[in-house]
Structure formats: C-alpha cells, structure tokens
Motif scaffolding. Structure first.
Motif, PDB file in Angstrom:
ATOM      1  N   ALA A   1       0.837  -1.201   0.000  1.00 37.63           N
ATOM      2  CA  ALA A   1       0.000   0.000   0.000  1.00 37.63           C
ATOM      3  C   ALA A   1       0.876   1.257   0.000  1.00 37.63           C
ATOM      4  O   ALA A   1       0.604   2.209  -0.746  1.00 37.63           O
ATOM      5  CB  ALA A   1      -0.918   0.000   1.218  1.00 37.63           C
ATOM      6  N   TYR A   2       1.927   1.272   0.835  1.00 41.29           N
ATOM      7  CA  TYR A   2       2.852   2.396   0.860  1.00 41.29           C
ATOM      8  C   TYR A   2       3.524   2.578  -0.501  1.00 41.29           C
ATOM      9  O   TYR A   2       3.709   3.702  -0.978  1.00 41.29           O
ATOM     10  CB  TYR A   2       3.919   2.190   1.942  1.00 41.29           C
ATOM     11  N   PHE A   3       3.899   1.464  -1.108  1.00 42.35           N
ATOM     12  CA  PHE A   3       4.542   1.503  -2.421  1.00 42.35           C
ATOM     13  C   PHE A   3       3.593   2.100  -3.460  1.00 42.35           C
ATOM     14  O   PHE A   3       4.000   2.930  -4.290  1.00 42.35           O
ATOM     15  CB  PHE A   3       4.958   0.091  -2.844  1.00 42.35           C
ATOM     16  N   GLY A   4       2.332   1.703  -3.403  1.00 39.77           N
ATOM     17  CA  GLY A   4       1.340   2.218  -4.336  1.00 39.77           C
ATOM     18  C   GLY A   4       1.140   3.718  -4.189  1.00 39.77           C
ATOM     19  O   GLY A   4       1.046   4.443  -5.183  1.00 39.77           O
ATOM     20  N   VAL A   5       1.092   4.188  -2.943  1.00 40.07           N
ATOM     21  CA  VAL A   5       0.924   5.621  -2.679  1.00 40.07           C
ATOM     22  C   VAL A   5       2.126   6.404  -3.204  1.00 40.07           C
ATOM     23  O   VAL A   5       1.976   7.454  -3.840  1.00 40.07           O
ATOM     24  CB  VAL A   5       0.727   5.881  -1.174  1.00 40.07           C
ATOM     25  N   ALA A   6       3.331   5.885  -2.930  1.00 39.26           N
ATOM     26  CA  ALA A   6       4.553   6.553  -3.398  1.00 39.26           C
ATOM     27  C   ALA A   6       4.591   6.626  -4.920  1.00 39.26           C
ATOM     28  O   ALA A   6       4.963   7.653  -5.507  1.00 39.26           O
ATOM     29  CB  ALA A   6       5.787   5.818  -2.870  1.00 39.26           C
ATOM     30  N   GLN A   7       4.199   5.517  -5.572  1.00 37.02           N
ATOM     31  CA  GLN A   7       4.172   5.492  -7.033  1.00 37.02           C
ATOM     32  C   GLN A   7       3.134   6.486  -7.564  1.00 37.02           C
ATOM     33  O   GLN A   7       3.387   7.180  -8.571  1.00 37.02           O
ATOM     34  CB  GLN A   7       3.845   4.087  -7.538  1.00 37.02           C
ATOM     35  N   ALA A   8       1.988   6.545  -6.917  1.00 35.96           N
ATOM     36  CA  ALA A   8       0.933   7.473  -7.346  1.00 35.96           C
ATOM     37  C   ALA A   8       1.397   8.917  -7.223  1.00 35.96           C
ATOM     38  O   ALA A   8       1.158   9.742  -8.124  1.00 35.96           O
ATOM     39  CB  ALA A   8      -0.333   7.238  -6.523  1.00 35.96           C
ATOM     40  N   MET A   9       2.079   9.249  -6.128  1.00 37.28           N
ATOM     41  CA  MET A   9       2.588  10.599  -5.937  1.00 37.28           C
ATOM     42  C   MET A   9       3.656  10.936  -6.972  1.00 37.28           C
ATOM     43  O   MET A   9       3.753  12.078  -7.433  1.00 37.28           O
ATOM     44  CB  MET A   9       3.163  10.737  -4.521  1.00 37.28           C
ATOM     45  N   ALA A  10       4.449   9.945  -7.336  1.00 35.45           N
ATOM     46  CA  ALA A  10       5.502  10.159  -8.339  1.00 35.45           C
ATOM     47  C   ALA A  10       4.919  10.342  -9.733  1.00 35.45           C
ATOM     48  O   ALA A  10       5.584  10.895 -10.616  1.00 35.45           O
ATOM     49  CB  ALA A  10       6.485   8.992  -8.321  1.00 35.45           C
TER      50      ALA A  10
END
Length: 253
Positions: free
Chosen positions: A5-14
C-alpha cells in the motif's frame, strides 16, 4: 500488504505529472475552449502544472533542471520522427515547431519527473554502478540509434544485450515503509518500459499523437514499441542516475 500500500501511494505521488497529461488529453477531447487549439490548451495545462509543483515543493529546482533536459531531448526526437513519418500530430495548434506541438516535450519530461520523484520518495540507491564512460557510451548509442536506424542497420537488440552485460551486477534498492527491497536494474528497465507502452496506448486513444496505422481508426500500439520505450527508459534513467551521482559527490565533498 502494508508495504504494498505504501509503495502504491509513493508510485501514485511520483506519477502526478503523467496523470495530469492523461487527464488533459481526455478532458480536451470532450471540452473545447474557443480560439484555443487543443494542443495549445494541453501545453498551458502542462506549464501551469509545472509551476504549481515547484511552488508546492512537490518538485525541486534540481529536478526541474533534469526535466528541462528531457524536454529538449524529447522535442528534438519528436521533430525528427515526425519528419520521417514515424507518427504525426494531425490537429492544428499555434505552438508547433515543424509539425510538433510543444506539449510533446512534456510527455518525455513527465517520464523524467516520475523517475526523479520515485528516486526521492523511495530513497533509491544503486550498487555496483558501472564505469561512467560505459554508461555515457551506452546512453549516446541508444539515443542516436533512434535517428540512425532509418538509414543504417537498427542495432537495438545489440544495445539491449549490451545493457544486460553492463548492468548485470547492478541492483537498485528502494525503501518502502522502513523496509528495503532490491531488484536487478535491468528488470526495472523492462517493467517501466512496459507500463509506458500501456500509457502510450491510452495517449494515442485520446489523440495525443497518431501512428500511420491509426489514421482511420484507433488500434493497439504494436508490441514492438515496448522495446523502443525500454531503450528510452534506459537513456532517461542513466541521465537521472548520473546527475544524482554528480550531486551526491558534491554533497560529500
């Protein structure tokens, strides 16, 4: 699951900049503003997005410099490819150079934006980085092959093999929710290239540009384009990595 989930959020922000471009392409297909051609409207949205990202510090000035380099590299490639008939921008626009709308450079810049943002948000580090001369040679060879393959033998498969050989020992480490993971750098190149190909299908569907076989009706972008994006991703990543490396050396010294 929490790390995912953290990875998904970071990717979305990027992916904020690429997402803005996708939304712009979709919305301008539906909504028209009098006297402002669609391509120019997309350019205005891209410029405003860039300014907002700087003012809100979602993007740093150093990252903007990297993005500007990609804007120039991408625009030069676009002008050449359109001239060679590889694809076209059939709609009208005031802000076009030799048949290429200026917003097209932002599509390449958005890839650089994603890489810079992901690098910072996931705390990327690289191990066993090859010699600078080898990285520079590979980057130049890949970039110029996009131009020369129209006249001489296309060496993209040679370049792919060379990439694997040069980076066979190189791993990328990224941190998600205080946990560190690693991946062979060559695999990350392939994954990013594949997802950009998916994005390319979305962009061409909304008329971002047009391949010759899409003139009468939209068709899936040929799978061979994945290899082209793979090579472009390699060039993009290597430029970002080299600039990060130079900056890190300055900080250390």
């Amino acid at each position: 699951m929490k790390s995912l989930a953290y990875f998904g959020v970071a990717q979305a922000m990027a992916c904020v900049f690429p997402l803005v471009i996708f939304l712009s392409l979709a919305l301008t297909k539906i909504i028209e503003i009098p006297y402002i051609p669609r391509y120019d409207l997309i350019l205005i949205i891209c410029v405003i997005t860039q300014i907002v990202m700087l003012l809100t510090k979602m993007e740093t000035w150093d990252e903007l410099k990297v993005i500007a380099v990609f804007h120039l590299i991408g625009l030069m490639l676009e002008i050449y490819k359109v001239h060679m008939g590889s694809w076209s921008y059939p709609e009208e626009g005031f802000m076009k150079i030799l048949g290429v709308p200026l917003y097209s450079g932002f599509m390449y810049a958005s890839v650089a934006s994603y890489m810079c943002q992901a690098w910072r948000r996931l705390s990327l580090t690289l191990t066993n980085w090859p010699p600078t001369w080898a990285v520079l040679f590979l980057s130049l060879a890949i970039y110029f092959n996009f131009f020369t393959h129209h006249y001489i033998y296309d060496i993209r498969w040679v370049l792919k093999v060379l990439t694997v050989l040069i980076f066979v020992r190189t791993f990328v480490y990224f941190t998600v929710n205080a946990k560190t993971f690693r991946m062979p750098l060559a695999i990350s190149f392939a994954l990013i290239g594949f997802f950009i190909w998916i994005a390319e299908n979305i962009v061409t569907y909304f008329g971002g540009w047009q391949y010759p076989n899409q003139e009468t009706e939209w068709q899936l972008v040929h799978f061979s384009k994945i290899s082209s994006w793979l090579l472009l991703v390699i060039v993009s990543f290597l430029i970002v990595a080299m600039l990060k490396h130079v900056k890190q050396k300055r900080i250390v010294h």
